[in-house]
Design an enzyme around this catalytic site. Structure first.
Site, PDB file in Angstrom:
ATOM      1  N   LYS A 196      17.302  -3.458  15.511  1.00 29.97           N
ATOM      2  CA  LYS A 196      18.302  -4.387  15.671  1.00 29.97           C
ATOM      3  C   LYS A 196      19.690  -3.712  15.651  1.00 29.97           C
ATOM      4  CE  LYS A 196      15.920  -8.200  13.807  1.00 29.97           C
ATOM      5  NZ  LYS A 196      15.665  -8.956  12.588  1.00 29.97           N
ATOM      6  N   LYS A 211       6.683  -6.868  22.142  1.00 31.57           N
ATOM      7  CA  LYS A 211       6.237  -8.054  21.156  1.00 31.57           C
ATOM      8  C   LYS A 211       6.794  -9.140  21.483  1.00 31.57           C
ATOM      9  CE  LYS A 211       8.453  -8.505  17.466  1.00 31.57           C
ATOM     10  NZ  LYS A 211       9.084  -8.275  15.897  1.00 31.57           N
ATOM     11  N   LYS A 225      11.529 -14.081  19.150  1.00 24.81           N
ATOM     12  CA  LYS A 225      12.694 -14.869  18.972  1.00 24.81           C
ATOM     13  C   LYS A 225      13.827 -14.411  19.720  1.00 24.81           C
ATOM     14  CE  LYS A 225      11.403 -17.468  15.001  1.00 24.81           C
ATOM     15  NZ  LYS A 225      11.852 -17.518  13.435  1.00 24.81           N
TER      16      LYS A 225
END
Ligand code: TYM
Length: 332
Positions: A112, A197, A200
């Site tokens: 992130k 993966k 969202k």
């Protein structure tokens, strides 16, 4: 007494089939063997900016999805993290007991961080300490088992380490929880890139099937899913995209390896995709219908959230009291 399970999801956008197959569906299947607590983790969601009104709305949407997918609110607690103040209270105590280096090693944080740096966004400190809050969520209820998808395994190891460390420093206080991954579907991959993966935050329009997607969209998404240059399923060595489609089907159908092999070995990709589409549409249809009913009756939904929070509040309060006592925090 049955062992307790705890798990949660972020109310940050709709759920995709990775969330469903990796976690939610597993919860519905095992809920009656345990004392289940399922949380909507809004305090995790605000580690990145959320529109306030939308966030509140998404909490109720997620609660409706839990129940629509089969969580039984008569049996399981379904509540929002912010309803119980113990999560943040315990998180602070754990933050102080967690070595900085443990958090720096978290791969989700590192990913992130890279994403945010490349888009020049500033990073809230909450994103760094996020896994400590997750540990607090779980240990607050002295949960024995945590059913999650594979991407949460590292956070679960950290949770166990925090429990061990606290127990070693202050005396046995917390149950050290175990991770429970589903046997099939612990890691659903992106439809547009089966090496990544399903997530969202991935932006591509063909990346994920959402639980609320209508049949026509599911058909389109599965039709466009990346496969490989082979014409048909090589059962022994399927490519990543084909393997992912097979996993989605197997997870939804509950078929054994043998059933899967006899049905799919040598099947042409067009037929494979048709099978997966039909399975998805028929599995999601009842969830979507129930979701619409629940969203049309907000009072009922809010009663579930309030009732659950009231039911579990004493567990959280007892744990916070004990943790404060052990650490020497003042309460007169
Ligand atoms: P979140 O909201 O990202 O994901 C919710 C659940 O979905 C699983 N999942 C997947 N499973 C299979 N394949 C995928 N592609 C996939 N993507 C997501 C996740 O593993 C998760 O089980 N940190 C957590 C929320 C959390 C939590 C907790 C979970 C906060 N506190 C305490 C358990 C216990 C998260 O961000 O999940």
């Amino acid at each position: 007494m049955k062992p307790r399970i705890f798990s949660g999801m972020q109310p940050s956008g709709g759920l995709h089939i990775g969330n469903y197959l990796g976690a939610l569906r597993n919860w519905t299947q095992i809920q009656y063997d345990y004392e289940p607590i399922f949380c909507i983790v809004d305090q995790h969601a605000i580690t990145v900016y959320q529109d306030p009104q939308e966030l509140r709305e998404r909490c109720e949407q997620l609660a409706a999805l839990y129940v629509a997918a089969g969580i039984d609110p008569e049996h399981a607690a379904v509540f929002v993290q912010s309803q119980i103040p113990g999560h943040v209270e315990l998180a602070w105590i754990f933050t102080c007991a967690t070595p900085y280096g443990w958090l720096g090693r978290m791969t989700q944080f590192k990913t992130k961080m890279q994403q945010a740096e490349s888009s020049q966004e500033s990073i809230g400190t909450g994103l760094f300490v996020y896994p400590v809050l997750m540990a607090a969520d779980i240990l607050l209820y002295q949960a024995n088992i945590v059913p999650v998808g594979d991407d949460q395994s590292q956070h679960m190891e950290l949770t166990r380490n925090i429990a061990h460390r606290f127990n070693a420093l202050y005396g046995k206080t917390f149950v050290v929880p175990e991770t429970r991954l589903p046997t099939v579907g612990a890691r659903i991959m992106g439809l547009d890139d089966p090496t990544q993966k399903m997530s969202k935050s991935a932006a591509g329009p063909n990346h994920a099937v959402s639980l609320l997607d209508p049949p026509a969209r599911i058909k389109k998404l599965i039709g466009r899913a990346v496969t490989d240059s082979q014409p048909a399923v090589r059962w022994e060595r399927p490519g990543a995209g084909v393997k992912n489609l097979l996993t989605i089907f197997q997870s939804l159908s509950g078929w054994s390896e043998r059933q899967m092999e006899s049905h799919f070995a040598g099947m042409r990709y067009g037929d494979l995709k048709r099978n997966v589409t039909e399975m998805l549409v028929s599995s999601l249809d009842p969830i979507q219908a129930k979701y619409a009913d629940l969203m049309a009756n907000r009072d009922h939904l809010r009663r579930i959230l309030r009732g659950s929070a009231e039911r579990i509040a004493p567990i959280a309060e007892a744990t916070v009291r004990l943790a404060k006592e052990r650490t020497g925090l003042y309460s007169a």
